[in-house]
Design a protein around this motif. Structure first.
Motif, short mmCIF file in Angstrom:
data_model
loop_
_atom_site.label_atom_id
_atom_site.label_comp_id
_atom_site.label_asym_id
_atom_site.label_seq_id
_atom_site.Cartn_x
_atom_site.Cartn_y
_atom_site.Cartn_z
N ASP A 1 20.01 24.67 48.84
CA ASP A 1 20.50 24.75 50.21
C ASP A 1 22.03 24.76 50.31
O ASP A 1 22.58 24.83 51.41
CB ASP A 1 19.92 23.62 51.08
CG ASP A 1 20.08 22.25 50.45
OD1 ASP A 1 20.96 22.10 49.58
OD2 ASP A 1 19.35 21.32 50.83
N TYR A 2 22.72 24.67 49.16
CA TYR A 2 24.19 24.62 49.22
C TYR A 2 24.75 25.03 47.86
O TYR A 2 24.23 24.65 46.82
CB TYR A 2 24.62 23.18 49.53
CG TYR A 2 26.13 22.96 49.55
CD1 TYR A 2 26.87 23.14 50.71
CD2 TYR A 2 26.80 22.59 48.39
CE1 TYR A 2 28.24 22.94 50.72
CE2 TYR A 2 28.17 22.38 48.39
CZ TYR A 2 28.88 22.56 49.56
OH TYR A 2 30.24 22.36 49.55
N ILE A 3 25.81 25.83 47.91
CA ILE A 3 26.54 26.15 46.66
C ILE A 3 28.02 26.29 46.99
O ILE A 3 28.39 26.82 48.04
CB ILE A 3 25.98 27.43 45.99
CG1 ILE A 3 26.55 27.59 44.58
CG2 ILE A 3 26.25 28.67 46.84
CD1 ILE A 3 25.80 28.60 43.72
N SER A 4 28.87 25.79 46.10
CA SER A 4 30.32 25.92 46.28
C SER A 4 30.88 26.73 45.12
O SER A 4 30.12 27.20 44.26
CB SER A 4 30.96 24.52 46.29
OG SER A 4 30.79 23.92 45.01
N SER A 5 32.21 26.85 45.06
CA SER A 5 32.80 27.64 43.96
C SER A 5 32.50 26.99 42.61
O SER A 5 32.41 27.68 41.60
CB SER A 5 34.31 27.81 44.16
OG SER A 5 34.99 26.60 43.91
N ALA A 6 32.31 25.65 42.60
CA ALA A 6 31.96 24.98 41.34
C ALA A 6 30.58 25.46 40.86
O ALA A 6 30.36 25.63 39.65
CB ALA A 6 31.95 23.46 41.53
N LEU B 1 29.24 28.47 41.65
CA LEU B 1 29.42 29.87 41.21
C LEU B 1 30.05 29.92 39.82
O LEU B 1 29.72 30.76 38.99
CB LEU B 1 30.31 30.63 42.20
CG LEU B 1 29.75 30.85 43.61
CD1 LEU B 1 30.77 31.62 44.44
CD2 LEU B 1 28.42 31.59 43.57
N GLY C 1 22.99 30.18 53.97
CA GLY C 1 24.40 29.96 53.67
C GLY C 1 24.74 30.29 52.22
O GLY C 1 25.84 30.77 51.93
N VAL C 2 23.79 30.04 51.33
CA VAL C 2 24.02 30.33 49.91
C VAL C 2 24.25 31.83 49.71
O VAL C 2 25.12 32.26 48.97
CB VAL C 2 22.83 29.84 49.04
CG1 VAL C 2 23.01 30.25 47.59
CG2 VAL C 2 22.69 28.31 49.16
N ASP D 1 27.00 21.67 43.61
CA ASP D 1 28.39 21.39 43.99
C ASP D 1 29.19 20.91 42.77
O ASP D 1 28.71 20.98 41.63
CB ASP D 1 28.44 20.37 45.14
CG ASP D 1 27.82 19.02 44.77
OD1 ASP D 1 27.77 18.68 43.56
OD2 ASP D 1 27.41 18.30 45.69
N ALA D 2 30.39 20.43 43.02
CA ALA D 2 31.28 20.06 41.91
C ALA D 2 30.72 18.91 41.08
O ALA D 2 31.05 18.78 39.90
CB ALA D 2 32.66 19.69 42.47
N ARG E 1 21.52 20.74 45.82
CA ARG E 1 22.89 21.23 45.98
C ARG E 1 23.52 21.59 44.64
O ARG E 1 23.41 20.85 43.68
CB ARG E 1 23.76 20.13 46.59
CG ARG E 1 23.43 19.74 48.02
CD ARG E 1 24.12 18.44 48.40
NE ARG E 1 25.55 18.49 48.14
CZ ARG E 1 26.45 18.92 49.03
NH1 ARG E 1 26.08 19.30 50.21
NH2 ARG E 1 27.72 18.97 48.72
N GLU F 1 25.44 33.85 51.96
CA GLU F 1 26.75 34.17 52.52
C GLU F 1 27.85 33.90 51.49
O GLU F 1 28.81 34.67 51.36
CB GLU F 1 26.98 33.33 53.79
CG GLU F 1 28.05 33.90 54.67
CD GLU F 1 28.28 33.06 55.93
OE1 GLU F 1 27.48 32.16 56.21
OE2 GLU F 1 29.30 33.31 56.59
N VAL F 2 27.72 32.79 50.75
CA VAL F 2 28.69 32.47 49.70
C VAL F 2 28.70 33.56 48.62
O VAL F 2 29.76 34.00 48.17
CB VAL F 2 28.39 31.09 49.08
CG1 VAL F 2 29.28 30.84 47.85
CG2 VAL F 2 28.60 29.97 50.10
#
Lengths: 138, 112
Positions: free
Chosen positions: B51-56, B58, B83-84, B21-22, B19, B86-87
């Motif tokens: 499998d996951y990315i958030s604005s942190a 990016l 999903g990544v 993430d932040a 992941r 899509e982000v």
């Protein structure tokens, strides 16, 4: 019938894994499909991190996350007792800019709106409450 | 999140797992700072196992890309999906970075 679960953690970004685990369990329990679950986890991370960074100027305070299955939707509320702030009022970032001009940040509120079916903010009992709804069927 | 690197003739392949993430994203930025300091300039980042990315996530991708640009280097991204992807699409980041469907495609582009 409604079953509500909640989790309270310190307003610290390091607590994100606990919130993520809690929401994963709620999402699985509600039968949320993987795509919706991804979006919900993303929206909640953005909201959680925003509260951690801005709600409590002294960085001391709590965040409560609750999950409630209402009809065919999963309703997640994230609340804090920090300074009044509505992340939904932030303008969308300009996503057309080139890499050299792109601002770092500003995507949080945008993702919260884009990755949920509906979202609303209210100030109640001196709390900021962000309510996110994802439909379990679509 | 774990980060592994592998040196190829034309680029350094950076494989991310887990992941972004932040909590984990700062590790990515720190690793790239070390690699840039070590003299690396041409990177291919393999997202196959992200499998996951958030604005942190990016945010550190963007900060890192600016640093790499500062040393006249380049970052290509490979195997972004699900999903990544899509982000990336929703945030407009899909157009900020050269993206490749496979490592082979990215490697052949890096040889140009």
């Amino acid at each position: 019938m409604s079953e509500k679960f909640n989790k309270i953690v310190a307003a610290n970004v390091e607590k994100l894994p606990e919130i993520t685990e809690f929401l994963q369990e709620c999402a699985d329990y509600s039968g949320l499909d993987p795509k919706k679950k991804f979006g919900l986890l993303l929206a909640i991370e953005e909201a959680f991190v925003n509260v951690c960074n801005y709600a409590y100027p002294d960085h001391k305070g709590l965040i409560e996350v609750s999950c409630d299955k209402v009809d065919d939707s999963l309703v997640v509320e994230i609340s804090d007792k920090g300074i009044p702030f509505n992340i939904l009022l932030l303008p969308d970032p300009d996503i057309s800019l080139d890499i050299a001009d792109r601002e770092i940040g500003g995507l949080g509120g945008y993702f919260i709106r884009r990755f949920t079916d509906s979202v609303s903010y209210r100030r109640e009992d001196e709390k900021n409450i962000l309510r996110l709804v994802v439909n379990c069927l679509s | 999140m774990t980060i592994q690197t592998k040196k190829e003739a034309t680029a350094l392949i950076v494989t991310i797992t887990g992941r972004m993430d932040a909590v984990t994203a700062p590790e990515y930025e720190k690793k790239f700072s070390e690699l840039i300091t070590a003299g690396e300039t041409f990177f291919i980042v393999d997202f196959e196992q992200v499998d996951y990315i958030s604005s942190a996530g990016l945010r550190v991708l963007l900060a890192t890309a600016k640093k790499v640009k500062g040393v006249s280097g380049k970052i290509l991204l490979a195997n972004i999906k699900g999903g990544v992807k899509e982000v990336f699409d929703i945030s407009g980041f899909g157009t900020l970075f050269p993206m490749h469907d496979s490592l082979a495609s990215a490697l052949s582009a890096s040889g140009c």
